[in-house]
Write a protein that holds these residues in place. Structure first.
Motif, PDB file in Angstrom:
ATOM      1  N   VAL A 148       4.193   8.835   1.569  1.00  0.00           N
ATOM      2  CA  VAL A 148       4.628   9.636   0.613  1.00  0.00           C
ATOM      3  C   VAL A 148       4.374  11.241   1.110  1.00  0.00           C
ATOM      4  O   VAL A 148       2.914  11.412   1.327  1.00  0.00           O
ATOM      5  CB  VAL A 148       4.375   9.500  -0.747  1.00  0.00           C
ATOM      6  CG1 VAL A 148       4.861  10.222  -1.581  1.00  0.00           C
ATOM      7  CG2 VAL A 148       4.550   8.194  -1.141  1.00  0.00           C
ATOM      8  N   ASP A 149       5.056  11.904   1.127  1.00  0.00           N
ATOM      9  CA  ASP A 149       4.779  13.468   1.692  1.00  0.00           C
ATOM     10  C   ASP A 149       6.076  14.395   1.182  1.00  0.00           C
ATOM     11  O   ASP A 149       6.951  13.732   1.191  1.00  0.00           O
ATOM     12  CB  ASP A 149       4.406  13.441   3.322  1.00  0.00           C
ATOM     13  CG  ASP A 149       3.678  14.780   3.367  1.00  0.00           C
ATOM     14  OD1 ASP A 149       2.367  14.554   3.679  1.00  0.00           O
ATOM     15  OD2 ASP A 149       4.109  15.819   3.322  1.00  0.00           O
ATOM     16  N   ILE A 150       5.778  15.669   1.099  1.00  0.00           N
ATOM     17  CA  ILE A 150       6.964  16.498   1.181  1.00  0.00           C
ATOM     18  C   ILE A 150       7.473  17.095   2.423  1.00  0.00           C
ATOM     19  O   ILE A 150       8.314  18.008   2.316  1.00  0.00           O
ATOM     20  CB  ILE A 150       6.439  17.677   0.286  1.00  0.00           C
ATOM     21  CG1 ILE A 150       5.291  18.483   0.863  1.00  0.00           C
ATOM     22  CG2 ILE A 150       6.017  17.123  -1.127  1.00  0.00           C
ATOM     23  CD1 ILE A 150       4.771  19.701   0.097  1.00  0.00           C
ATOM     24  N   ALA A 154      -4.419  11.087  -0.574  1.00  0.00           N
ATOM     25  CA  ALA A 154      -5.267  11.647   0.497  1.00  0.00           C
ATOM     26  C   ALA A 154      -4.557  13.297   0.482  1.00  0.00           C
ATOM     27  O   ALA A 154      -4.946  13.744   1.434  1.00  0.00           O
ATOM     28  CB  ALA A 154      -4.733  10.961   1.602  1.00  0.00           C
ATOM     29  N   VAL A 155      -4.394  13.843  -0.708  1.00  0.00           N
ATOM     30  CA  VAL A 155      -4.202  15.324  -0.853  1.00  0.00           C
ATOM     31  C   VAL A 155      -5.321  15.843  -1.662  1.00  0.00           C
ATOM     32  O   VAL A 155      -5.696  16.907  -1.149  1.00  0.00           O
ATOM     33  CB  VAL A 155      -2.891  15.577  -1.733  1.00  0.00           C
ATOM     34  CG1 VAL A 155      -2.580  16.896  -1.985  1.00  0.00           C
ATOM     35  CG2 VAL A 155      -1.797  14.831  -1.234  1.00  0.00           C
ATOM     36  N   GLY A 156      -5.865  15.428  -2.823  1.00  0.00           N
ATOM     37  CA  GLY A 156      -6.854  16.117  -3.539  1.00  0.00           C
ATOM     38  C   GLY A 156      -6.327  16.852  -4.427  1.00  0.00           C
ATOM     39  O   GLY A 156      -7.066  18.044  -4.839  1.00  0.00           O
ATOM     40  N   ARG A 157      -5.443  16.344  -5.114  1.00  0.00           N
ATOM     41  CA  ARG A 157      -4.794  17.229  -6.227  1.00  0.00           C
ATOM     42  C   ARG A 157      -4.427  16.523  -7.474  1.00  0.00           C
ATOM     43  O   ARG A 157      -4.223  15.340  -7.646  1.00  0.00           O
ATOM     44  CB  ARG A 157      -3.580  18.201  -5.827  1.00  0.00           C
ATOM     45  CG  ARG A 157      -3.832  19.095  -4.817  1.00  0.00           C
ATOM     46  CD  ARG A 157      -2.397  19.953  -4.706  1.00  0.00           C
ATOM     47  NE  ARG A 157      -2.047  20.572  -5.759  1.00  0.00           N
ATOM     48  CZ  ARG A 157      -2.678  21.704  -6.154  1.00  0.00           C
ATOM     49  NH1 ARG A 157      -3.488  22.443  -5.567  1.00  0.00           N
ATOM     50  NH2 ARG A 157      -2.279  22.488  -7.510  1.00  0.00           N
ATOM     51  N   PRO A 158      -4.768  17.088  -8.761  1.00  0.00           N
ATOM     52  CA  PRO A 158      -4.560  16.346 -10.141  1.00  0.00           C
ATOM     53  C   PRO A 158      -3.121  15.881 -10.093  1.00  0.00           C
ATOM     54  O   PRO A 158      -2.814  14.558 -10.623  1.00  0.00           O
ATOM     55  CB  PRO A 158      -4.733  17.541 -11.160  1.00  0.00           C
ATOM     56  CG  PRO A 158      -5.819  18.444 -10.321  1.00  0.00           C
ATOM     57  CD  PRO A 158      -5.488  18.495  -8.976  1.00  0.00           C
ATOM     58  N   LEU A 211       6.387  12.432   7.632  1.00  0.00           N
ATOM     59  CA  LEU A 211       6.742  11.297   7.463  1.00  0.00           C
ATOM     60  C   LEU A 211       7.263  10.607   8.546  1.00  0.00           C
ATOM     61  O   LEU A 211       6.861   9.151   8.498  1.00  0.00           O
ATOM     62  CB  LEU A 211       7.838  11.090   6.162  1.00  0.00           C
ATOM     63  CG  LEU A 211       7.504  11.833   4.889  1.00  0.00           C
ATOM     64  CD1 LEU A 211       8.737  11.824   4.175  1.00  0.00           C
ATOM     65  CD2 LEU A 211       6.598  10.740   4.160  1.00  0.00           C
ATOM     66  N   GLU A 212       7.775  11.104   9.485  1.00  0.00           N
ATOM     67  CA  GLU A 212       8.216  10.483  10.780  1.00  0.00           C
ATOM     68  C   GLU A 212       6.790  10.188  11.507  1.00  0.00           C
ATOM     69  O   GLU A 212       6.984   9.038  12.156  1.00  0.00           O
ATOM     70  CB  GLU A 212       8.952  11.504  11.487  1.00  0.00           C
ATOM     71  CG  GLU A 212      10.516  11.741  11.062  1.00  0.00           C
ATOM     72  CD  GLU A 212      11.163  13.050  11.609  1.00  0.00           C
ATOM     73  OE1 GLU A 212      10.560  13.346  12.719  1.00  0.00           O
ATOM     74  OE2 GLU A 212      12.139  13.565  11.134  1.00  0.00           O
ATOM     75  N   VAL A 256       0.807  -1.356  -0.099  1.00  0.00           N
ATOM     76  CA  VAL A 256      -0.166  -0.071  -0.047  1.00  0.00           C
ATOM     77  C   VAL A 256       0.848   1.318   0.260  1.00  0.00           C
ATOM     78  O   VAL A 256       1.893   1.250   0.598  1.00  0.00           O
ATOM     79  CB  VAL A 256      -0.850  -0.008   1.307  1.00  0.00           C
ATOM     80  CG1 VAL A 256      -1.700   1.400   1.297  1.00  0.00           C
ATOM     81  CG2 VAL A 256      -1.687  -1.280   1.381  1.00  0.00           C
ATOM     82  N   ALA A 257       0.752   2.169  -0.679  1.00  0.00           N
ATOM     83  CA  ALA A 257       1.306   3.438  -0.620  1.00  0.00           C
ATOM     84  C   ALA A 257       0.027   4.548  -0.433  1.00  0.00           C
ATOM     85  O   ALA A 257      -1.067   4.526  -0.735  1.00  0.00           O
ATOM     86  CB  ALA A 257       1.853   3.779  -2.084  1.00  0.00           C
ATOM     87  N   VAL A 258       0.474   5.532   0.539  1.00  0.00           N
ATOM     88  CA  VAL A 258      -0.142   6.596   0.881  1.00  0.00           C
ATOM     89  C   VAL A 258       0.444   8.036   0.547  1.00  0.00           C
ATOM     90  O   VAL A 258       1.350   8.377   1.046  1.00  0.00           O
ATOM     91  CB  VAL A 258      -0.621   6.493   2.251  1.00  0.00           C
ATOM     92  CG1 VAL A 258      -1.474   7.645   2.910  1.00  0.00           C
ATOM     93  CG2 VAL A 258      -1.163   5.257   2.524  1.00  0.00           C
ATOM     94  N   ILE A 259      -0.279   8.653  -0.286  1.00  0.00           N
ATOM     95  CA  ILE A 259       0.246   9.794  -0.716  1.00  0.00           C
ATOM     96  C   ILE A 259      -0.542  10.955  -0.208  1.00  0.00           C
ATOM     97  O   ILE A 259      -1.647  11.252  -0.278  1.00  0.00           O
ATOM     98  CB  ILE A 259      -0.065  10.338  -2.356  1.00  0.00           C
ATOM     99  CG1 ILE A 259       0.931   8.947  -2.938  1.00  0.00           C
ATOM    100  CG2 ILE A 259       0.781  11.424  -2.732  1.00  0.00           C
ATOM    101  CD1 ILE A 259       0.486   8.767  -4.550  1.00  0.00           C
ATOM    102  N   GLY A 260       0.181  11.681   0.914  1.00  0.00           N
ATOM    103  CA  GLY A 260      -0.435  12.818   1.702  1.00  0.00           C
ATOM    104  C   GLY A 260      -0.376  12.375   3.065  1.00  0.00           C
ATOM    105  O   GLY A 260      -1.284  11.372   3.217  1.00  0.00           O
ATOM    106  N   CYS A 261       0.394  12.632   4.051  1.00  0.00           N
ATOM    107  CA  CYS A 261       0.162  12.089   5.437  1.00  0.00           C
ATOM    108  C   CYS A 261      -0.056  13.205   6.252  1.00  0.00           C
ATOM    109  O   CYS A 261       0.392  13.390   7.264  1.00  0.00           O
ATOM    110  CB  CYS A 261       1.469  11.681   5.446  1.00  0.00           C
ATOM    111  SG  CYS A 261       2.157  10.199   4.730  1.00  0.00           S
TER     112      CYS A 261
END
Length: 361
Positions: free
Chosen positions: A210-212, A255-259, A217-218, A183-188
């Motif tokens: 995955v996050d910026i 989990a961000v909601g961006r294109p 991420l921690e 599983v990958a989760v984009i936006g934490c």
């Protein structure tokens, strides 16, 4: 007779919120008055303040709440005064085509309280998600109240009312994550971290956050992620593929909601894998994907609305898991604050300094 209580109001687009006296009417047929004990500060409340949901100002903010039923109106059988409840924003009708087909989590005719709460001058308020729980008491439809174990702290129980349930449900209910899956989760943020927790509950073997923001991420790693990717420093699609044998993840939760991040999720999944959109886009956003890629990659592209949850089924179950030590809801609470601190909590949220601030009464 209507009661006077304090509540947090968004009076106009991008205006700082303010605390005012509001009037809460006695419950009518099918309604309940709930004494709110705690309410999480959710990003959706900030969207309301910014005018990103609609322009039906003034709003009575707050919706991630738990408290005690104070009184009920005629015909209410779901709860009785004295019940400890989590509030939800989808009281199902039981009669629409989804409910009749045994899929009430897709109910097409959910409802809220019929009577308005108002300012002292009679101005009707629009309660956030039909709840309006940044207030000492609120009026809701009785079906918006889900009774749970009263031994649980309101500060953690209320989080199931929105963000935590949305994320856990995106993984388990919508994504169908199973034992051994990747599983990958984009936006934490709060929802993304809840999706991490949901994937862990479901037995996923590899959970890639995955996050910026390294701080987020921690936190995701503490909640249950096995790997992390900072997408400022490396291509998230390639990183996810590299962590999954070159194939991509079985389930990717956006989990961000961006294109841009949705496109990353689309290409980071395995062939015949599943993409789940749980991040909330704004009305002007558009998505463009090669239709041949949509066809050729197979699998499922799903949207998760409220984690496809059924509160009467899911809230008590997740509270039980929390009490068993299998789901640490307390990990989502960064700080507890007072009713007058909501505007400052929005600032900390925007800066990425908190996972959840929770108003405690």
């Amino acid at each position: 007779m209507a009661q006077e209580v304090r509540g947090v109001i968004a009076g106009g687009k991008d205006e700082p919120v303010r605390t005012e006296t509001i009037l809460v009417p006695d419950p009518g047929p099918g309604e309940a008055v709930v004494e709110v004990r705690a309410c999480g500060v959710c990003h959706t409340d900030l969207h309301y303040r910014q005018g990103g949901i609609n322009d039906e100002f003034p709003f009575l903010l707050g919706h991630e709440a738990a408290g005690w039923v104070e009184s009920v109106g005629e015909g209410v059988t779901e709860v009785v005064p004295g019940d400890f409840v989590i509030l939800n924003w989808r009281a199902v009708c039981g009669q629409c085509r989804a409910c009749r087909r045994g899929r009430p989590w897709y109910c097409f005719d959910t409802h809220n309280a019929r009577q308005p709460m108002t300012l002292k001058d009679g101005t009707p308020l629009s309660p956030a998600l039909g709840i309006g729980a940044f207030a000492e008491k609120t009026l809701v439809a009785a079906g918006q109240c889900t009774k749970v174990d009263a031994e649980v702290s309101p500060a953690v129980a209320g989080l199931l009312g929105c963000g935590v349930m949305a994320g856990i449900g995106a993984a388990i209910n919508t994504g169908g994550v199973g034992r051994g899956d990747s599983v990958a989760v984009i936006g934490c943020g709060g929802v993304g971290d809840a999706a991490v927790a949901g994937a862990r509950l479901a037995g996923a073997a590899r959970i890639i956050a995955v996050d910026i923001d390294d701080r987020k991420l921690e936190t995701a790693l503490k909640i249950g992620a096995t790997h992390s990717v900072n997408s400022r420093r490396e291509d998230p699609v390639e990183a996810i593929r590299g962590l999954t044998g070159g194939f991509g993840a079985d389930v990717v939760i956006e989990a961000v909601g961006r294109p841009e991040t949705y496109e990353q999720a689309f290409y980071a999944r395995d062939l015949a894998g599943t993409v789940v959109l749980v991040g909330v886009p704004t009305p002007e956003m558009k998505l463009e994907l090669p239709l041949l890629d949509v066809f050729g990659r197979g699998g499922s592209l799903k949207s998760s609305w409220y984690g496809d949850c059924l509160p009467s089924r899911d809230f008590p179950m997740l509270i039980d898991l929390h009490r068993q030590g299998r789901l640490d809801l307390g990990a989502f609470v960064t700080e507890t604050i007072g009713l007058d601190d909501v505007e400052q909590a929005f600032e900390r949220m925007h800066a990425g300094d908190v996972l959840r601030s929770v108003v405690v009464f």
